[in-house]
Design a protein around this motif. Structure first.
Motif, mmCIF file in Angstrom:
data_model
loop_
_atom_site.group_PDB
_atom_site.id
_atom_site.type_symbol
_atom_site.label_atom_id
_atom_site.label_comp_id
_atom_site.label_asym_id
_atom_site.label_seq_id
_atom_site.Cartn_x
_atom_site.Cartn_y
_atom_site.Cartn_z
ATOM 1 N N HIS A 1 0.805 -1.220 0.000
ATOM 2 C CA HIS A 1 0.000 0.000 0.000
ATOM 3 C C HIS A 1 0.847 1.284 0.000
ATOM 4 C CE1 HIS A 1 0.974 -0.195 4.259
ATOM 5 N NE2 HIS A 1 0.578 1.060 4.368
ATOM 6 N N GLY B 1 2.731 2.750 8.286
ATOM 7 C CA GLY B 1 1.530 2.580 7.482
ATOM 8 C C GLY B 1 0.510 1.683 8.156
ATOM 9 N N LYS B 2 -0.560 1.421 7.438
ATOM 10 C CA LYS B 2 -1.687 0.696 8.025
ATOM 11 C C LYS B 2 -1.405 -0.778 8.278
ATOM 12 C CE LYS B 2 -3.799 0.105 3.483
ATOM 13 N NZ LYS B 2 -4.862 0.541 2.603
ATOM 14 N N THR B 3 -0.379 -1.339 7.682
ATOM 15 C CA THR B 3 -0.070 -2.759 7.882
ATOM 16 C C THR B 3 1.166 -2.982 8.739
ATOM 17 O OG1 THR B 3 1.251 -2.889 5.864
ATOM 18 C CG2 THR B 3 -1.110 -3.355 5.650
#
Length: 143
Positions: free
Chosen positions: A61, A108-110
């Motif tokens: 992402h 980040g989101k992960t």
């Protein structure tokens, strides 16, 4: 691009600090090894690269193709990934084990916790497994 650092980046410093706290010692950026790995573990015959997802074309992402100068960026990133592949092959041919920690594992989101990332690296370093790849919300080791 002249202002973009190749050494001592924030993600690299985070990994270095976490491994050092665990008592794992290493050398930095050995110029006589292909790719000048970020971390070199001589006694374990292993290296770790800490890669930025954009610069190395990681499929996550954090990677987005730029809207401007698309031909330039596609060629730039293609060359980077090809260079990475050649350097990994040269290291493996010389008996080195290769680990890669991707930027998306750290932000980040992960993202994973730094403790999880450091644990995965420490376990891999103590094993005989040939390669390690740590990216956001996943890690894979292959023989």
């Amino acid at each position: 691009m002249a202002g973009i650092k190749g050494k001592n980046t924030k993600p690299e410093m985070i990994i270095r600090s976490a491994l050092h706290r665990r008592g794992i010692r290493f050398r930095l950026h050995r110029k006589n090894l292909p790719g000048k790995p970020d971390l070199v573990f001589n006694g374990r015959n292993a290296v770790i690269f800490v890669h930025g997802c954009f610069w190395h074309g990681h499929n996550c992402h954090l990677f987005r193709w730029p809207k401007s100068r698309q031909d330039f960026w596609r060629e730039k990133i293609r060359k980077n990934t090809e260079r990475d592949r050649r350097q990994y092959l040269a290291l493996a041919d010389n008996g080195w084990r290769i680990g890669t920690v991707w930027e998306c594992a750290l932000k980040g989101k992960t993202r994973l916790s730094i403790e999880d990332i450091a644990d995965q690296c420490a376990i891999w370093l103590k094993s005989d497994i040939k390669s390690l790849e740590v990216s956001g919300n996943e890690a894979g080791a292959t023989v």
